[in-house]
Design a protein around this motif. Sequence first.
Motif, PDB file in Angstrom:
ATOM      1  N   PRO A 170       9.336  16.874  -4.006  1.00 20.01           N
ATOM      2  CA  PRO A 170      10.202  17.925  -3.457  1.00 20.01           C
ATOM      3  C   PRO A 170       9.499  19.288  -3.426  1.00 20.01           C
ATOM      4  CG  PRO A 170      11.322  16.684  -5.187  1.00 20.01           C
ATOM      5  CD  PRO A 170       9.885  16.265  -5.199  1.00 20.01           C
ATOM      6  N   GLY A 171       9.781  20.015  -2.389  1.00 17.78           N
ATOM      7  CA  GLY A 171       9.251  21.367  -2.280  1.00 17.78           C
ATOM      8  C   GLY A 171       7.922  21.467  -1.567  1.00 17.78           C
ATOM      9  N   ILE A 172       7.033  20.501  -1.788  1.00 15.90           N
ATOM     10  CA  ILE A 172       5.726  20.587  -1.123  1.00 15.90           C
ATOM     11  C   ILE A 172       5.528  19.484  -0.088  1.00 15.90           C
ATOM     12  CG2 ILE A 172       4.592  21.809  -3.010  1.00 15.90           C
ATOM     13  CD1 ILE A 172       3.344  19.185  -3.871  1.00 15.90           C
ATOM     14  N   GLY A 173       6.397  18.476  -0.114  1.00 13.75           N
ATOM     15  CA  GLY A 173       6.359  17.447   0.915  1.00 13.75           C
ATOM     16  C   GLY A 173       5.255  16.411   0.795  1.00 13.75           C
ATOM     17  N   MET A 174       4.400  16.544  -0.217  1.00 14.38           N
ATOM     18  CA  MET A 174       3.352  15.533  -0.402  1.00 14.38           C
ATOM     19  C   MET A 174       3.988  14.248  -0.897  1.00 14.38           C
ATOM     20  SD  MET A 174      -0.002  17.357  -1.917  1.00 14.38           S
ATOM     21  CE  MET A 174      -0.992  15.983  -1.397  1.00 14.38           C
ATOM     22  N   ARG A 175       3.305  13.152  -0.618  1.00 12.56           N
ATOM     23  CA  ARG A 175       3.800  11.857  -1.046  1.00 12.56           C
ATOM     24  C   ARG A 175       2.897  11.300  -2.143  1.00 12.56           C
ATOM     25  NH1 ARG A 175       8.002  10.688   1.934  1.00 12.56           N
ATOM     26  NH2 ARG A 175       8.160   8.570   1.172  1.00 12.56           N
ATOM     27  N   GLY A 192      -8.597  13.674 -11.477  1.00  2.29           N
ATOM     28  CA  GLY A 192      -8.467  12.330 -10.926  1.00  2.29           C
ATOM     29  C   GLY A 192      -7.065  12.059 -10.408  1.00  2.29           C
ATOM     30  N   ASP A 193      -6.073  12.593 -11.091  1.00  2.00           N
ATOM     31  CA  ASP A 193      -4.687  12.409 -10.652  1.00  2.00           C
ATOM     32  C   ASP A 193      -4.454  13.115  -9.322  1.00  2.00           C
ATOM     33  OD1 ASP A 193      -4.061  10.935 -12.976  1.00  2.00           O
ATOM     34  OD2 ASP A 193      -3.851  12.816 -14.079  1.00  2.00           O
ATOM     35  N   LEU A 194      -4.994  14.305  -9.175  1.00  2.00           N
ATOM     36  CA  LEU A 194      -4.885  15.024  -7.906  1.00  2.00           C
ATOM     37  C   LEU A 194      -5.643  14.291  -6.802  1.00  2.00           C
ATOM     38  CD1 LEU A 194      -5.285  18.693  -9.187  1.00  2.00           C
ATOM     39  CD2 LEU A 194      -3.179  17.544  -8.455  1.00  2.00           C
ATOM     40  N   PHE A 195      -6.793  13.747  -7.144  1.00  3.40           N
ATOM     41  CA  PHE A 195      -7.578  12.975  -6.189  1.00  3.40           C
ATOM     42  C   PHE A 195      -6.788  11.754  -5.705  1.00  3.40           C
ATOM     43  CE2 PHE A 195     -10.525   9.499  -5.253  1.00  3.40           C
ATOM     44  CZ  PHE A 195     -11.280  10.075  -4.238  1.00  3.40           C
ATOM     45  N   ASP A 196      -6.144  11.047  -6.628  1.00  4.62           N
ATOM     46  CA  ASP A 196      -5.338   9.867  -6.283  1.00  4.62           C
ATOM     47  C   ASP A 196      -4.276  10.194  -5.239  1.00  4.62           C
ATOM     48  OD1 ASP A 196      -6.451   7.808  -7.711  1.00  4.62           O
ATOM     49  OD2 ASP A 196      -5.150   8.038  -9.446  1.00  4.62           O
ATOM     50  N   ILE A 197      -3.656  11.343  -5.390  1.00  2.70           N
ATOM     51  CA  ILE A 197      -2.596  11.747  -4.463  1.00  2.70           C
ATOM     52  C   ILE A 197      -3.138  11.914  -3.051  1.00  2.70           C
ATOM     53  CG2 ILE A 197      -0.984  13.616  -3.887  1.00  2.70           C
ATOM     54  CD1 ILE A 197      -0.642  14.033  -6.934  1.00  2.70           C
ATOM     55  N   GLY A 198      -4.348  12.434  -2.934  1.00  2.00           N
ATOM     56  CA  GLY A 198      -4.909  12.693  -1.614  1.00  2.00           C
ATOM     57  C   GLY A 198      -5.711  11.554  -1.015  1.00  2.00           C
ATOM     58  N   ALA A 251       0.831  -1.210   0.000  1.00  2.00           N
ATOM     59  CA  ALA A 251       0.000   0.000   0.000  1.00  2.00           C
ATOM     60  C   ALA A 251       0.862   1.255   0.000  1.00  2.00           C
ATOM     61  CB  ALA A 251      -0.940  -0.011   1.202  1.00  2.00           C
ATOM     62  N   ASN A 252       1.953   1.258   0.753  1.00  2.00           N
ATOM     63  CA  ASN A 252       2.850   2.418   0.765  1.00  2.00           C
ATOM     64  C   ASN A 252       3.503   2.625  -0.592  1.00  2.00           C
ATOM     65  OD1 ASN A 252       2.492   3.445   3.378  1.00  2.00           O
ATOM     66  ND2 ASN A 252       3.845   1.889   4.231  1.00  2.00           N
ATOM     67  N   ALA A 253       3.897   1.535  -1.254  1.00  6.89           N
ATOM     68  CA  ALA A 253       4.489   1.653  -2.592  1.00  6.89           C
ATOM     69  C   ALA A 253       3.466   2.241  -3.572  1.00  6.89           C
ATOM     70  CB  ALA A 253       4.981   0.297  -3.085  1.00  6.89           C
ATOM     71  N   LEU A 254       2.226   1.836  -3.440  1.00  6.97           N
ATOM     72  CA  LEU A 254       1.187   2.308  -4.354  1.00  6.97           C
ATOM     73  C   LEU A 254       0.758   3.739  -4.073  1.00  6.97           C
ATOM     74  CD1 LEU A 254      -0.975  -0.920  -4.430  1.00  6.97           C
ATOM     75  CD2 LEU A 254       0.346   0.025  -6.341  1.00  6.97           C
ATOM     76  N   ASP A 255       0.776   4.144  -2.804  1.00 10.53           N
ATOM     77  CA  ASP A 255       0.189   5.434  -2.436  1.00 10.53           C
ATOM     78  C   ASP A 255       1.185   6.479  -1.919  1.00 10.53           C
ATOM     79  OD1 ASP A 255      -2.326   4.510  -3.111  1.00 10.53           O
ATOM     80  OD2 ASP A 255      -2.871   3.961  -1.073  1.00 10.53           O
ATOM     81  N   SER A 256       2.351   6.068  -1.427  1.00  8.08           N
ATOM     82  CA  SER A 256       3.229   7.035  -0.742  1.00  8.08           C
ATOM     83  C   SER A 256       4.715   6.791  -0.947  1.00  8.08           C
ATOM     84  CB  SER A 256       2.942   6.993   0.769  1.00  8.08           C
ATOM     85  OG  SER A 256       1.612   7.277   1.045  1.00  8.08           O
ATOM     86  N   GLN A 257       5.111   6.105  -1.967  1.00  3.77           N
ATOM     87  CA  GLN A 257       6.507   5.700  -2.167  1.00  3.77           C
ATOM     88  C   GLN A 257       7.457   6.900  -2.274  1.00  3.77           C
ATOM     89  OE1 GLN A 257       7.564   2.354  -2.639  1.00  3.77           O
ATOM     90  NE2 GLN A 257       9.652   3.042  -2.626  1.00  3.77           N
ATOM     91  N   PHE A 258       7.024   7.952  -2.955  1.00  3.44           N
ATOM     92  CA  PHE A 258       7.926   9.058  -3.263  1.00  3.44           C
ATOM     93  C   PHE A 258       7.420  10.363  -2.646  1.00  3.44           C
ATOM     94  CE2 PHE A 258       7.633   6.087  -6.852  1.00  3.44           C
ATOM     95  CZ  PHE A 258       8.921   5.568  -6.820  1.00  3.44           C
ATOM     96  N   ARG A 259       8.377  11.188  -2.223  1.00  2.00           N
ATOM     97  CA  ARG A 259       8.040  12.510  -1.684  1.00  2.00           C
ATOM     98  C   ARG A 259       8.243  13.528  -2.794  1.00  2.00           C
ATOM     99  NH1 ARG A 259      10.164  16.451   0.216  1.00  2.00           N
ATOM    100  NH2 ARG A 259      10.962  17.274   2.075  1.00  2.00           N
TER     101      ARG A 259
END
Length: 119
Positions: A26-31, A90-96, A16-24
């Motif tokens: 830069p600059g805004i800190g979102m994953r 949808g891409d922005l939604f996926d991030i959140g 789940a982390n690989a799918l949703d939060s693997q990478f940070r």
Amino acid sequence: MSAELRRELSRLDTLANALDSQFRIPGIGMRIGWDGILGLVPGVGDAVTLLPAAYLLYKGHRLGARRMTLMQMALNSGIDLAIGAVPLLGDLFDIGFKANKRNVALLRRDIEARIEEVA
């Protein structure tokens, strides 16, 4: 909770982390994870990320999750697929939304509640 069950949940957390939060970012800190990255590929990306989401549902069933939990997990994945298919929004939604992390959390809570009921 048995050691084997803890290991299995840990593996699902890792997925789940690989799918949703693997990478940070830069600059805004979102994953962002592979779900969000692959979702940028029109048409194919969201369909490809449905496979690991289905695997999480399968593992939830195999681990004995309650029907309501499995339905909530399926709903999260369906929402992720439906809204994720909308270009850019949808891409922005996926991030959140992070459906996969939500699903593993639901599964973990369900299993822990069942263990408490038995104890």
